[in-house]
Design a protein around this motif. Structure first.
Motif, PDB file in Angstrom:
ATOM      1  N   GLU A  71       0.808  -1.216   0.000  1.00  0.00           N
ATOM      2  CA  GLU A  71       0.000   0.000   0.000  1.00  0.00           C
ATOM      3  C   GLU A  71       0.848   1.276   0.000  1.00  0.00           C
ATOM      4  O   GLU A  71       0.535   2.229  -0.709  1.00  0.00           O
ATOM      5  CB  GLU A  71      -0.967  -0.001   1.183  1.00  0.00           C
ATOM      6  CG  GLU A  71      -2.017  -1.103   1.106  1.00  0.00           C
ATOM      7  CD  GLU A  71      -2.811  -1.111  -0.188  1.00  0.00           C
ATOM      8  OE1 GLU A  71      -3.343  -0.052  -0.571  1.00  0.00           O
ATOM      9  OE2 GLU A  71      -2.894  -2.173  -0.820  1.00  0.00           O
ATOM     10  N   GLU A  72       1.909   1.323   0.777  1.00  0.00           N
ATOM     11  CA  GLU A  72       2.741   2.524   0.824  1.00  0.00           C
ATOM     12  C   GLU A  72       3.348   2.817  -0.547  1.00  0.00           C
ATOM     13  O   GLU A  72       3.361   3.956  -1.007  1.00  0.00           O
ATOM     14  CB  GLU A  72       3.856   2.370   1.862  1.00  0.00           C
ATOM     15  CG  GLU A  72       4.670   3.619   2.044  1.00  0.00           C
ATOM     16  CD  GLU A  72       5.706   3.491   3.161  1.00  0.00           C
ATOM     17  OE1 GLU A  72       6.745   4.150   3.037  1.00  0.00           O
ATOM     18  OE2 GLU A  72       5.481   2.742   4.124  1.00  0.00           O
ATOM     19  N   THR A  73       3.798   1.783  -1.220  1.00  0.00           N
ATOM     20  CA  THR A  73       4.367   1.950  -2.558  1.00  0.00           C
ATOM     21  C   THR A  73       3.298   2.366  -3.563  1.00  0.00           C
ATOM     22  O   THR A  73       3.468   3.320  -4.311  1.00  0.00           O
ATOM     23  CB  THR A  73       5.028   0.634  -3.027  1.00  0.00           C
ATOM     24  OG1 THR A  73       6.084   0.314  -2.133  1.00  0.00           O
ATOM     25  CG2 THR A  73       5.563   0.751  -4.438  1.00  0.00           C
ATOM     26  N   LEU A  74       2.175   1.655  -3.561  1.00  0.00           N
ATOM     27  CA  LEU A  74       1.147   1.917  -4.563  1.00  0.00           C
ATOM     28  C   LEU A  74       0.377   3.216  -4.299  1.00  0.00           C
ATOM     29  O   LEU A  74      -0.237   3.753  -5.216  1.00  0.00           O
ATOM     30  CB  LEU A  74       0.195   0.732  -4.664  1.00  0.00           C
ATOM     31  CG  LEU A  74       0.858  -0.564  -5.130  1.00  0.00           C
ATOM     32  CD1 LEU A  74      -0.159  -1.672  -5.267  1.00  0.00           C
ATOM     33  CD2 LEU A  74       1.597  -0.371  -6.443  1.00  0.00           C
ATOM     34  N   ASN A  75       0.432   3.733  -3.093  1.00  0.00           N
ATOM     35  CA  ASN A  75      -0.224   5.013  -2.812  1.00  0.00           C
ATOM     36  C   ASN A  75       0.504   6.187  -3.461  1.00  0.00           C
ATOM     37  O   ASN A  75      -0.018   7.303  -3.487  1.00  0.00           O
ATOM     38  CB  ASN A  75      -0.357   5.239  -1.311  1.00  0.00           C
ATOM     39  CG  ASN A  75      -1.489   4.440  -0.720  1.00  0.00           C
ATOM     40  OD1 ASN A  75      -2.424   4.054  -1.411  1.00  0.00           O
ATOM     41  ND2 ASN A  75      -1.417   4.176   0.567  1.00  0.00           N
ATOM     42  N   LYS A  76       1.690   5.956  -4.016  1.00  0.00           N
ATOM     43  CA  LYS A  76       2.433   7.005  -4.710  1.00  0.00           C
ATOM     44  C   LYS A  76       1.848   7.288  -6.095  1.00  0.00           C
ATOM     45  O   LYS A  76       2.149   8.301  -6.700  1.00  0.00           O
ATOM     46  CB  LYS A  76       3.906   6.617  -4.846  1.00  0.00           C
ATOM     47  CG  LYS A  76       4.617   6.503  -3.519  1.00  0.00           C
ATOM     48  CD  LYS A  76       6.028   6.002  -3.692  1.00  0.00           C
ATOM     49  CE  LYS A  76       6.680   5.778  -2.343  1.00  0.00           C
ATOM     50  NZ  LYS A  76       7.976   5.114  -2.465  1.00  0.00           N
ATOM     51  N   LYS A  77       1.019   6.401  -6.572  1.00  0.00           N
ATOM     52  CA  LYS A  77       0.435   6.573  -7.903  1.00  0.00           C
ATOM     53  C   LYS A  77      -0.727   7.545  -7.837  1.00  0.00           C
ATOM     54  O   LYS A  77      -1.487   7.573  -6.884  1.00  0.00           O
ATOM     55  CB  LYS A  77       0.038   5.203  -8.437  1.00  0.00           C
ATOM     56  CG  LYS A  77      -1.362   5.005  -8.834  1.00  0.00           C
ATOM     57  CD  LYS A  77      -1.628   3.596  -9.306  1.00  0.00           C
ATOM     58  CE  LYS A  77      -2.993   3.137  -8.936  1.00  0.00           C
ATOM     59  NZ  LYS A  77      -4.085   3.925  -9.453  1.00  0.00           N
ATOM     60  N   MET A  78      -0.839   8.371  -8.879  1.00  0.00           N
ATOM     61  CA  MET A  78      -1.953   9.302  -8.989  1.00  0.00           C
ATOM     62  C   MET A  78      -3.200   8.526  -9.408  1.00  0.00           C
ATOM     63  O   MET A  78      -3.106   7.430  -9.980  1.00  0.00           O
ATOM     64  CB  MET A  78      -1.642  10.395 -10.016  1.00  0.00           C
ATOM     65  CG  MET A  78      -0.360  11.172  -9.708  1.00  0.00           C
ATOM     66  SD  MET A  78      -0.333  11.902  -8.070  1.00  0.00           S
ATOM     67  CE  MET A  78      -1.218  13.392  -8.383  1.00  0.00           C
ATOM     68  N   LYS A  79      -4.355   9.098  -9.153  1.00  0.00           N
ATOM     69  CA  LYS A  79      -5.614   8.396  -9.394  1.00  0.00           C
ATOM     70  C   LYS A  79      -5.776   7.920 -10.846  1.00  0.00           C
ATOM     71  O   LYS A  79      -6.290   6.836 -11.093  1.00  0.00           O
ATOM     72  CB  LYS A  79      -6.792   9.291  -9.005  1.00  0.00           C
ATOM     73  CG  LYS A  79      -8.114   8.604  -9.058  1.00  0.00           C
ATOM     74  CD  LYS A  79      -9.219   9.463  -8.524  1.00  0.00           C
ATOM     75  CE  LYS A  79     -10.511   8.666  -8.554  1.00  0.00           C
ATOM     76  NZ  LYS A  79     -11.505   9.169  -7.645  1.00  0.00           N
ATOM     77  N   ASP A  80      -5.323   8.711 -11.808  1.00  0.00           N
ATOM     78  CA  ASP A  80      -5.514   8.356 -13.217  1.00  0.00           C
ATOM     79  C   ASP A  80      -4.335   7.588 -13.818  1.00  0.00           C
ATOM     80  O   ASP A  80      -4.260   7.406 -15.027  1.00  0.00           O
ATOM     81  CB  ASP A  80      -5.804   9.608 -14.040  1.00  0.00           C
ATOM     82  CG  ASP A  80      -4.675  10.633 -13.978  1.00  0.00           C
ATOM     83  OD1 ASP A  80      -3.818  10.522 -13.085  1.00  0.00           O
ATOM     84  OD2 ASP A  80      -4.664  11.547 -14.817  1.00  0.00           O
ATOM     85  N   GLU A  81      -3.425   7.110 -12.984  1.00  0.00           N
ATOM     86  CA  GLU A  81      -2.260   6.375 -13.471  1.00  0.00           C
ATOM     87  C   GLU A  81      -2.433   4.870 -13.294  1.00  0.00           C
ATOM     88  O   GLU A  81      -3.176   4.414 -12.441  1.00  0.00           O
ATOM     89  CB  GLU A  81      -0.999   6.816 -12.720  1.00  0.00           C
ATOM     90  CG  GLU A  81      -0.567   8.220 -13.023  1.00  0.00           C
ATOM     91  CD  GLU A  81       0.696   8.609 -12.299  1.00  0.00           C
ATOM     92  OE1 GLU A  81       1.509   9.326 -12.908  1.00  0.00           O
ATOM     93  OE2 GLU A  81       0.877   8.217 -11.117  1.00  0.00           O
ATOM     94  N   LYS A  82      -1.700   4.132 -14.118  1.00  0.00           N
ATOM     95  CA  LYS A  82      -1.637   2.680 -14.027  1.00  0.00           C
ATOM     96  C   LYS A  82      -0.365   2.296 -13.273  1.00  0.00           C
ATOM     97  O   LYS A  82       0.576   3.079 -13.188  1.00  0.00           O
ATOM     98  CB  LYS A  82      -1.566   2.045 -15.415  1.00  0.00           C
ATOM     99  CG  LYS A  82      -2.751   2.301 -16.302  1.00  0.00           C
ATOM    100  CD  LYS A  82      -2.480   1.643 -17.648  1.00  0.00           C
ATOM    101  CE  LYS A  82      -3.445   2.064 -18.698  1.00  0.00           C
ATOM    102  NZ  LYS A  82      -3.102   1.482 -20.017  1.00  0.00           N
TER     103      LYS A  82
END
Length: 121
Positions: A71-82
């Motif tokens: 979760e900490e890693t994937l929370n760095k992604k913006m909402k519209d990103e893959k």
């Protein structure tokens, strides 16, 4: 030593046995095809995750963890990103594979400039 490590792993996996599996993310390759799926496992005793392959040319279970999640890693992604997956704990984020390639090339160029600059000095 191997026996102790094996027993610890068995206990950790055992603690996930009654866990709830929740699909979290599609994981993409640079050509924008889905190469994997990220699932979280939530149980009363611990948490965990696993990444499975979406293609038959890769082992079915690509990566997993017990007592951790991404979760900490994937929370760095913006909402519209893959989420682009390049191997164990190697992720990048972007709207397209083209954008991810451009980010990589930009970072590579900056690193090479630094190396050349240091070599000249």
């Amino acid at each position: 030593m191997v026996i102790i490590v094996t027993k610890i792993a068995q206990l950790q996996l055992y603690n996930l046995r009654d866990g709830k599996i929740v699909f979290k993310e599609h994981l993409y390759d640079i050509d924008d095809t889905v190469v994997g799926y990220y699932f979280a496992v939530e149980s009363e005793k611990t948490k965990g995750y696993f990444i499975t392959s979406a293609v038959d040319t890769i082992d079915p279970m690509i990566q997993y963890g017990v007592d951790v999640d991404l979760e900490e890693t994937l929370n760095k992604k913006m909402k519209d990103e893959k989420v682009y997956y390049f191997g164990v704990n190697k992720f990048s984020f972007g709207k397209s594979g083209k954008e991810v390639k451009e980010k990589f090339e930009k970072a590579k160029s900056a690193t090479l400039k630094k190396l050349v600059h240091h070599q000249i000095l």
